[in-house]
Design a protein around this motif. Structure first.
Motif, PDB file in Angstrom:
ATOM      1  N   THR A  29      -3.799 -48.437 -37.348  1.00 21.60           N
ATOM      2  CA  THR A  29      -2.643 -49.224 -37.764  1.00 21.60           C
ATOM      3  C   THR A  29      -2.140 -48.641 -39.077  1.00 21.60           C
ATOM      4  OG1 THR A  29      -1.801 -51.469 -38.105  1.00 21.60           O
ATOM      5  CG2 THR A  29      -3.929 -50.982 -39.105  1.00 21.60           C
ATOM      6  N   ASN A  30      -1.049 -49.168 -39.584  1.00 21.46           N
ATOM      7  CA  ASN A  30      -0.548 -48.649 -40.866  1.00 21.46           C
ATOM      8  C   ASN A  30       0.306 -49.704 -41.557  1.00 21.46           C
ATOM      9  OD1 ASN A  30       2.413 -48.111 -40.057  1.00 21.46           O
ATOM     10  ND2 ASN A  30       1.216 -47.110 -38.440  1.00 21.46           N
ATOM     11  N   ARG A  37       6.835 -55.561 -39.029  1.00 20.86           N
ATOM     12  CA  ARG A  37       6.793 -56.573 -37.968  1.00 20.86           C
ATOM     13  C   ARG A  37       6.447 -57.963 -38.462  1.00 20.86           C
ATOM     14  NH1 ARG A  37       6.744 -53.619 -32.683  1.00 20.86           N
ATOM     15  NH2 ARG A  37       7.080 -51.522 -33.451  1.00 20.86           N
ATOM     16  N   THR A  38       5.659 -58.050 -39.565  1.00 22.32           N
ATOM     17  CA  THR A  38       5.141 -59.374 -39.962  1.00 22.32           C
ATOM     18  C   THR A  38       5.444 -59.764 -41.407  1.00 22.32           C
ATOM     19  OG1 THR A  38       3.002 -58.584 -40.825  1.00 22.32           O
ATOM     20  CG2 THR A  38       3.135 -58.929 -38.458  1.00 22.32           C
ATOM     21  N   VAL A 159      -4.596 -57.927 -37.599  1.00 23.98           N
ATOM     22  CA  VAL A 159      -3.883 -57.608 -38.845  1.00 23.98           C
ATOM     23  C   VAL A 159      -3.125 -58.829 -39.383  1.00 23.98           C
ATOM     24  CG1 VAL A 159      -3.643 -55.180 -38.199  1.00 23.98           C
ATOM     25  CG2 VAL A 159      -1.761 -56.752 -37.706  1.00 23.98           C
ATOM     26  N   ILE A 160      -2.936 -59.829 -38.529  1.00 22.73           N
ATOM     27  CA  ILE A 160      -2.070 -60.960 -38.886  1.00 22.73           C
ATOM     28  C   ILE A 160      -2.808 -62.074 -39.638  1.00 22.73           C
ATOM     29  CG2 ILE A 160      -0.702 -62.842 -37.857  1.00 22.73           C
ATOM     30  CD1 ILE A 160       0.173 -60.878 -35.733  1.00 22.73           C
ATOM     31  N   ALA A 264       3.585 -68.027 -40.038  1.00 21.32           N
ATOM     32  CA  ALA A 264       3.201 -67.321 -38.808  1.00 21.32           C
ATOM     33  C   ALA A 264       3.562 -65.853 -38.915  1.00 21.32           C
ATOM     34  CB  ALA A 264       3.895 -67.945 -37.614  1.00 21.32           C
ATOM     35  N   ILE A 268       9.840 -64.749 -38.539  1.00 24.13           N
ATOM     36  CA  ILE A 268      10.147 -66.075 -37.972  1.00 24.13           C
ATOM     37  C   ILE A 268      10.746 -66.958 -39.071  1.00 24.13           C
ATOM     38  CG2 ILE A 268       9.149 -68.184 -36.961  1.00 24.13           C
ATOM     39  CD1 ILE A 268       7.077 -66.406 -35.526  1.00 24.13           C
ATOM     40  N   ASN A 292      -1.509 -64.919 -42.000  1.00 22.72           N
ATOM     41  CA  ASN A 292      -1.398 -66.219 -41.342  1.00 22.72           C
ATOM     42  C   ASN A 292      -2.768 -66.902 -41.423  1.00 22.72           C
ATOM     43  OD1 ASN A 292      -1.390 -68.304 -39.459  1.00 22.72           O
ATOM     44  ND2 ASN A 292      -0.268 -67.159 -37.901  1.00 22.72           N
TER      45      ASN A 292
HETATM   46  N1  COA Z   1      -0.580 -51.443 -35.777  1.00 28.88           N
HETATM   47  C1  COA Z   1       0.100 -50.474 -35.157  1.00 28.88           C
HETATM   48  N2  COA Z   1       0.580 -50.595 -33.895  1.00 28.88           N
HETATM   49  C2  COA Z   1       0.350 -51.755 -33.269  1.00 28.88           C
HETATM   50  C3  COA Z   1      -0.361 -52.817 -33.862  1.00 28.88           C
HETATM   51  C4  COA Z   1      -0.827 -52.608 -35.166  1.00 28.88           C
HETATM   52  N3  COA Z   1      -1.513 -53.577 -35.830  1.00 28.88           N
HETATM   53  N4  COA Z   1      -0.420 -53.843 -32.987  1.00 28.88           N
HETATM   54  C5  COA Z   1       0.225 -53.452 -31.886  1.00 28.88           C
HETATM   55  N5  COA Z   1       0.689 -52.182 -32.040  1.00 28.88           N
HETATM   56  C6  COA Z   1       1.454 -51.376 -31.100  1.00 28.88           C
HETATM   57  C7  COA Z   1       1.301 -51.845 -29.675  1.00 28.88           C
HETATM   58  O1  COA Z   1       0.144 -51.294 -29.097  1.00 28.88           O
HETATM   59  C8  COA Z   1       2.563 -51.313 -29.052  1.00 28.88           C
HETATM   60  O2  COA Z   1       2.409 -49.947 -28.792  1.00 28.88           O
HETATM   61  P1  COA Z   1       3.059 -49.281 -27.463  1.00 28.88           P
HETATM   62  O3  COA Z   1       4.530 -49.497 -27.614  1.00 28.88           O
HETATM   63  O4  COA Z   1       2.625 -47.880 -27.569  1.00 28.88           O
HETATM   64  O5  COA Z   1       2.473 -50.040 -26.317  1.00 28.88           O
HETATM   65  C9  COA Z   1       3.589 -51.440 -30.158  1.00 28.88           C
HETATM   66  O6  COA Z   1       2.845 -51.519 -31.385  1.00 28.88           O
HETATM   67  C10 COA Z   1       4.474 -52.648 -30.024  1.00 28.88           C
HETATM   68  O7  COA Z   1       3.629 -53.781 -29.774  1.00 28.88           O
HETATM   69  P2  COA Z   1       4.231 -55.206 -29.552  1.00 28.88           P
HETATM   70  O8  COA Z   1       3.111 -56.167 -29.338  1.00 28.88           O
HETATM   71  O9  COA Z   1       5.307 -55.150 -28.523  1.00 28.88           O
HETATM   72  O10 COA Z   1       4.898 -55.447 -30.978  1.00 28.88           O
HETATM   73  P3  COA Z   1       5.833 -56.600 -31.438  1.00 28.88           P
HETATM   74  O11 COA Z   1       7.100 -56.034 -31.926  1.00 28.88           O
HETATM   75  O12 COA Z   1       5.907 -57.724 -30.471  1.00 28.88           O
HETATM   76  O13 COA Z   1       5.050 -57.146 -32.718  1.00 28.88           O
HETATM   77  C11 COA Z   1       3.741 -59.032 -33.333  1.00 28.88           C
HETATM   78  C12 COA Z   1       3.782 -57.749 -32.539  1.00 28.88           C
HETATM   79  C13 COA Z   1       2.403 -59.685 -33.062  1.00 28.88           C
HETATM   80  C14 COA Z   1       3.865 -58.717 -34.810  1.00 28.88           C
HETATM   81  C15 COA Z   1       4.911 -59.945 -32.921  1.00 28.88           C
HETATM   82  O14 COA Z   1       4.970 -60.070 -31.522  1.00 28.88           O
HETATM   83  C16 COA Z   1       4.803 -61.301 -33.505  1.00 28.88           C
HETATM   84  O15 COA Z   1       4.882 -61.470 -34.704  1.00 28.88           O
HETATM   85  N6  COA Z   1       4.667 -62.343 -32.686  1.00 28.88           N
HETATM   86  C17 COA Z   1       4.502 -63.694 -33.162  1.00 28.88           C
HETATM   87  C18 COA Z   1       3.148 -63.800 -33.708  1.00 28.88           C
HETATM   88  C19 COA Z   1       2.909 -65.081 -34.383  1.00 28.88           C
HETATM   89  O16 COA Z   1       3.754 -65.607 -35.045  1.00 28.88           O
HETATM   90  N7  COA Z   1       1.708 -65.559 -34.222  1.00 28.88           N
HETATM   91  C20 COA Z   1       1.251 -66.704 -34.839  1.00 28.88           C
HETATM   92  C21 COA Z   1       1.794 -67.882 -34.158  1.00 28.88           C
HETATM   93  S1  COA Z   1       1.222 -69.243 -34.942  1.00 28.88           S
END
Ligand code: COA
Length: 335
Positions: A29-30, A37-38, A159-160, A264, A268, A292
């Motif tokens: 990851t990085n 993303r978060t 990571v979250i 979260a 969001i 989170n």
């Molecule tokens: N580091 C690097 N790459 C990662 C990764 C990480 N920590 N986690 C996933 N990836 C990769 C995946 O394997 C995927 O690779 P691929 O395209 O080669 O298959 C790519 O990144 C995209 O993954 P995806 O799951 O589609 O990413 P996303 O844009 O949906 O972001 C979250 C992922 C989890 C950040 C996002 O969906 C999210 O925030 N969802 C809501 C989560 C939340 O709020 N949870 C708590 C609720 S209370």
């Protein structure tokens, strides 16, 4: 009939800071991916043996009780929200009663994940409104880090999440135009498995099955999250339940002084902020520092906002959460 009001707040986070770069040494990851993303830059992880969900909750609770200006034995009831209890049973509520050495009051455990604190506040509010109790200790605490898959396989989840605890004392308020004006709670169990930890549980996989299979590819005891599906539902439900709370009190989004969303994902929170037309100083976010922390995220954020002088007497403060279950809810407070 009474209202309940928050008279004391406290939080505790472990000292051990884990940055995105630290995680990239454990998994593929990085920093850029995680921040983009978060919004998360770092989170806190308990060093093994230093704390538990209960001990963090107790540390937060002591501060809240002190700030409420009451003695521990003035507490009439304990409500503890967590998805990461010290033991499978009993729940951490009774451990808090023991650790704080409080007289033998009731202790209730709430199992509503990211919405846990909102649910817990709602339960406490009803007890105080009915006149049954005067002072209730409400705790949200999580120790996620020991139970996460810290390999590339688990990176979408691990990571979250971060560790920490927050607590509030709810007390009786005679002026029914002040304090907690309303709470609204919802669930949609149809999506239970979309954000879940299946094992060990009596439903699908108990400890005996895990030991018997001894399968290194078994992921059932790590949290699973369908990230994009959760994200899409979260933005809709957050908005709905905030509006529901405002409408029930004949209020509008422009009446909000401070919104504290469950932390979260920063994206969001930003989406909700835009939708409600709120300024940066009207939405409190700290996910950048703590990740989170599930049931702990709202009480930690609320305490920080209060400590920073962002909440004044008479302000309209809105708490809102969405998470596993799915469950969601809001609390409307006239401070
Ligand atoms: N580091 C690097 N790459 C990662 C990764 C990480 N920590 N986690 C996933 N990836 C990769 C995946 O394997 C995927 O690779 P691929 O395209 O080669 O298959 C790519 O990144 C995209 O993954 P995806 O799951 O589609 O990413 P996303 O844009 O949906 O972001 C979250 C992922 C989890 C950040 C996002 O969906 C999210 O925030 N969802 C809501 C989560 C939340 O709020 N949870 C708590 C609720 S209370």
């Amino acid at each position: 009939m009474y209202n309940s009001k928050i008279t004391g707040l406290g939080f505790f986070v472990p000292e051990n800071v884990v940055t995105n770069d630290d995680l990239s040494k454990l998994m593929d990851t990085n920093d850029e991916w995680i921040q983009e993303r978060t919004g998360i830059k770092e989170r806190r992880h308990v060093v093994y043996g230093e704390d538990t969900t209960t001990t963090m909750g107790v540390k937060a609770a002591k501060i809240a009780i002190d700030r409420a200006g009451i003695k521990k034995d003035d507490i009439d009831f304990i409500i503890f929200a967590t998805l990461s209890p010290d033991y499978y049973f009993p729940g951490p509520g009774v451990l808090v009663q023991r650790d704080l050495d409080i007289k033998t009051v009731g202790a209730l455990d709430v199992r509503n994940q990211c919405s846990g604190f909102v649910y817990a506040i709602s339960v406490g509010d009803q007890y105080i409104k009915s006149g049954m109790y005067k002072n209730i200790l409400v705790i949200g605490s999580e120790l996620h880090s020991h139970g996460l898959d810290m390999t590339t396989r688990g990176r979408g989840v691990s990571v979250i999440f971060g560790d920490g605890a927050g607590a509030a004392v709810l007390s009786r308020e005679k002026d029914t135009s002040r304090g907690i004006l309303s709470t609204h709670l919802h669930s949609e169990g149809q999506h239970a498995e979309e954000l879940s930890l299946i094992a060990p549980g009596m439903g699908k996989r108990w400890v005996n099955d895990i030991i018997k299979d001894n399968d290194p590819n078994d992921e059932s005891y790590f949290p699973y999250m369908n990230g994009q599906f959760v994200f899409k539902n979260a933005v809709v439900r957050f908005s709905e339940v905030i509006m529901e709370g405002l409408s029930a009190n004949n209020l509008k989004p422009t009446d909000i002084d401070l919104l504290i969303p469950h932390q979260a994902n920063l994206r969001i929170s930003q989406f909700i902020q835009k939708q409600f037309g709120l300024r940066d100083d009207q939405v409190y976010n700290n996910i950048m520092k703590y990740g989170n922390t599930t049931a702990a995220s709202i009480p930690i954020a609320l305490t920080e906002a209060w400590e920073q002088g962002m909440i004044k007497s008479g302000d309209l403060v809105v708490l809102a959460a969405f998470g596993s279950g799915f469950t969601w809810g809001s609390v409307i407070i006239r401070w």
